[in-house]
Write an enzyme that holds these catalytic residues in place. Structure first.
Site, PDB file in Angstrom:
ATOM      1  N   LYS A  10      20.678  48.840  -2.888  1.00 47.94           N
ATOM      2  CA  LYS A  10      19.826  49.234  -4.021  1.00 47.94           C
ATOM      3  C   LYS A  10      20.402  48.665  -5.295  1.00 47.94           C
ATOM      4  CE  LYS A  10      22.852  52.218  -6.006  1.00 47.94           C
ATOM      5  NZ  LYS A  10      23.376  52.070  -7.405  1.00 47.94           N
ATOM      6  N   ASP A 136      23.743  59.414  -3.960  1.00 51.29           N
ATOM      7  CA  ASP A 136      22.762  58.358  -3.736  1.00 51.29           C
ATOM      8  C   ASP A 136      22.091  58.440  -2.358  1.00 51.29           C
ATOM      9  OD1 ASP A 136      23.042  57.212  -6.217  1.00 51.29           O
ATOM     10  OD2 ASP A 136      24.376  55.606  -5.556  1.00 51.29           O
TER      11      ASP A 136
END
Length: 282
Positions: A10, A136
């Site tokens: 990401k 996350d």
């Protein structure tokens, strides 16, 4: 049965530190997107009641310090699984790079074990397990283009498609996320207007999006590692639409609307840093 799960990296299009909670955690507001740089997690049942991890990356701890191990252990304990599992972790995402590799690996492990052990976990149950591993992981369980808030556990998928080439540059040092967060001064840290960034993305307004991109952690990390600023400046000089550090660093990414521009940045940066990648936003 063998289950293979993809674990995409990401990048943060926006990261804002909105304050600090009473428990010491920071209030986050972020927009993340997945990119086509992937690890792969392969799980297979084994006869012994153990968790075995093997990886093609010798930098990875293969014990309880690994997020993949933590995910498997938590699931085994929560659901009283008395069989073992063998996990192979194929690493392509740089380690300690701000790209969410460990979190994405943990999320892929949760998805894979949900299938292997036929647990039928809901997404909420998987997110609850994931959040105990890292802030996350909930995002990585949903992936795509998402708005993340709270301490990382609140994930809102945005009905938008961000189309761009991405050039990643990872310098030859890592950054400890924990130490970066320890140095944050909420009274002086730079702020990012995440709501304006979200609106620009939903409106498919690329110019407005890049104008509102930012990372509150850049000043903290760059104060420790000024070389990151040099990477950003070089990318912009080479024609990047925008250059920004992702997560707590040290990886810097550039967005480019055309592949030709991305190739020019790649060629320039290869003589500057060893790890340079050209990818797309998923």
């Amino acid at each position: 049965m063998v289950i293979i799960e993809k674990a995409p990296a990401k990048i943060n299009l926006g990261l804002d530190i909105a304050g600090k909670c009473s428990d010491g955690y920071h209030k986050l507001s972020m927009v993340m997107v997945s990119i086509d740089l992937n690890d792969y997690v392969t799980v297979e049942a084994c006869s012994e009641d153990v968790i075995k991890i093997v990886s093609d990356n010798n930098m990875m701890p293969l014990n309880k310090r690994n997020d993949v191990y933590k995910a498997a252990y938590l699931i085994k304990e929560r659901y009283s699984i008395r069989s073992g599992v063998s996990i192979f972790l194929e690493k392509r995402i740089p380690v300690c790079a701000g790209l969410g590799g460990g979190s994405s690996d943990a999320a892929a492990t949760i998805r894979a074990l949900n299938k292997l052990w036929q647990l039928e976990m809901s997404q909420e149950e998987m997110i609850e397990i994931g959040f105990t591993i890292g802030s996350d992981v909930p995002y990585c369980l949903k992936a795509g283009c998402s708005l993340i808030s709270g301490k990382g556990e609140q994930v809102e998928c945005l009905n938008a498609k961000v189309s761009s080439w991405v050039v990643l540059v990872k310098p030859d040092f890592g950054i400890s996320t924990r130490t970066v967060f320890q140095e944050i001064d909420c009274d002086t840290i730079s702020r990012v207007n995440i709501e304006a960034l979200k609106d620009a993305i939903l409106a498919d307004d690329y110019e407005s999006m890049i104008a509102h991109m930012g990372n509150s952690l850049e000043d903290v990390t760059i104060a420790r590692k000024p070389f990151i600023r040099k990477i950003k400046d070089r990318m912009v000089k080479c024609g990047a639409d925008v250059a920004l550090m992702t997560g707590s660093g040290p990886t810097v990414f550039a967005l480019c609307k055309t592949e030709k521009k991305a190739d020019r940045i790649v060629n320039s940066m290869k003589g500057f840093c060893k790890e340079v990648y050209k990818v797309r936003i998923l």
